[in-house]
Design a protein around this motif. Structure first.
Motif, short mmCIF file in Angstrom:
data_model
loop_
_atom_site.label_atom_id
_atom_site.label_comp_id
_atom_site.label_asym_id
_atom_site.label_seq_id
_atom_site.Cartn_x
_atom_site.Cartn_y
_atom_site.Cartn_z
N ASN A 288 0.79 -1.24 0.00
CA ASN A 288 0.00 0.00 0.00
C ASN A 288 0.82 1.29 0.00
N CYS A 289 2.12 1.21 0.17
CA CYS A 289 2.91 2.44 0.19
C CYS A 289 3.19 2.90 -1.24
N CYS B 138 9.72 -1.24 -0.41
CA CYS B 138 8.56 -0.96 0.45
C CYS B 138 8.97 -0.13 1.67
N LEU B 139 8.19 0.91 1.94
CA LEU B 139 8.51 1.79 3.08
C LEU B 139 8.19 1.14 4.42
ZN LIG Z 1 4.97 -0.97 0.82
#
Ligand SMILES: [Zn+2]
Ligand SMILES: [Zn+2]
Length: 331
Positions: A90-91, A102-103
């Motif tokens: 979702n980031c 991915c954060l």
């Molecule tokens: Zn992410």
């Protein structure tokens, strides 16, 4: 269950822990083979992301022992390998198909308990069926997926001449992948003569133990799989004008690579790197199942769980020919 936990840098303790209870979307895996990776060595040395204590191990395969209530694709007894990277989906990076950045990145064996234990609970979405592939081969899914991402980054032109520096387990996977990508010639350099010889038996046209035996300005692609900054800096010398360089090996953090800048311009070089993998697990298993990539010769040691520290130290020292050290937690 028995688990090997890195309590703090340079300290591993064998622990007796309760077998984890899988959450609704998780599977409990009985770990049958768990490879030691350079990343585990870095975690052991205190040089990597992640917090302590941690049960390491992110290259493993085993049998499903128990399934969470929401699991739909697997059943008890299935043979599986686990993709350790757990992107949030979702980031901003995940939403742009850069899940490797991915954060909110989590990883089995890095930020949460891994496969250096008799059991580990993992998300269903990170689990892949290995069918009847031997567990030790299934444990190569993760390192091979990283190699495949690197090969995608390199995007080799068919019939390329390639120079590969470093013939450890990753170099030997890269060698075979370069062949599959249509390299016309692969020359491998490793200072260890055993490794250089093994490279030749796995498809290298020629191997050498010294860089001064290698033709300058000659190769369409030069791939570093050593992670040694002094060697990485030499890659530019061997690439032809317009050639590509892939810096694949993981260097120690904090070290500077010194290169003369002018040849980058004058030779019009493309310099690439590769960070983990990007949805390459399924491909990796395909190549292992079809025997397009062979890994059995890459395993030099098989050790019980309580000898994890010795396995890590074998890799650190590198004095005897060490390739992949496989931990067998349930033997
Ligand atoms: Zn992410
Ligand atoms: Zn790894």
């Amino acid at each position: 269950m028995k688990a090997a936990s890195i309590l703090q840098p340079n300290q591993i303790e064998m622990q007796e822990l309760p077998i984890p209870e899988p959450a609704p979307g998780e599977l409990l895996v009985h770990v049958m083979a768990s490879g030691i990776c350079g990343t585990d060595v870095h975690i052991f040395q205190g040089e990597y992301l992640g917090s302590y204590p941690i049960i390491p191990g992110h290259e493993f395969a085993g049998v499903i022992e128990q399934i969470g209530s929401a699991v739909t694709r697997f059943k008890i007894g299935d043979r599986v390998a686990v993709e350790p990277n757990l992107p949030c989906d979702n980031c901003v990076n995940c939403l742009n198909n850069r899940q490797n950045f991915c954060l909110n990145w989590q990883a089995v064996g890095v930020t949460q308990p891994g496969g250096m234990a008799q059991y580990v609970s993992v998300p269903e979405k990170a689990t892949f069926s290995i069918g009847d592939l031997p567990f030790e081969q299934g444990a190569f899914m993760e390192p091979l997926s990283c190699v495949l991402h690197g090969l995608e980054r390199l995007d080799l032109t068919v019939a390329s001449r390639v120079l590969l520096l470093g013939a450890g387990p990753i170099g030997l996977l890269l060698l075979q992948g370069l062949r599959l990508n249509g390299a016309a010639e692969v020359v491998v350099v490793d200072k260890n003569p055993d490794r250089a010889a093994l490279a030749q038996s796995l498809g290298a046209d020629r191997s050498a133990t010294r860089l001064d035996e290698i033709e300058l300005d000659a190769y369409d692609a030069v791939v570093d799989a050593t992670g040694a900054v002094a060697v990485m800096g030499r890659t530019l010398d061997f690439a032809r004008p317009g050639g590509k360089i892939l810096l694949f090996g993981v260097p120690p953090s904090g070290q500077t690579m010194s290169v003369e800048a002018f040849p980058i311009f004058h030779k019009g070089l493309t310099i690439l790197s590769s960070f983990t993998s990007l949805r390459n697990s399924y491909q990796a298993l395909g190549l292992l199942k079809s025997k397009s990539i062979l890994v059995d010769k890459l395993i030099s040691h098989r050790l019980p769980l309580q000898e994890l520290q010795r396995g890590i130290e074998l890799i650190e020292r590198g004095s005897e020919p060490v390739y992949k050290v496989m931990i067998l937690p349930n033997e």
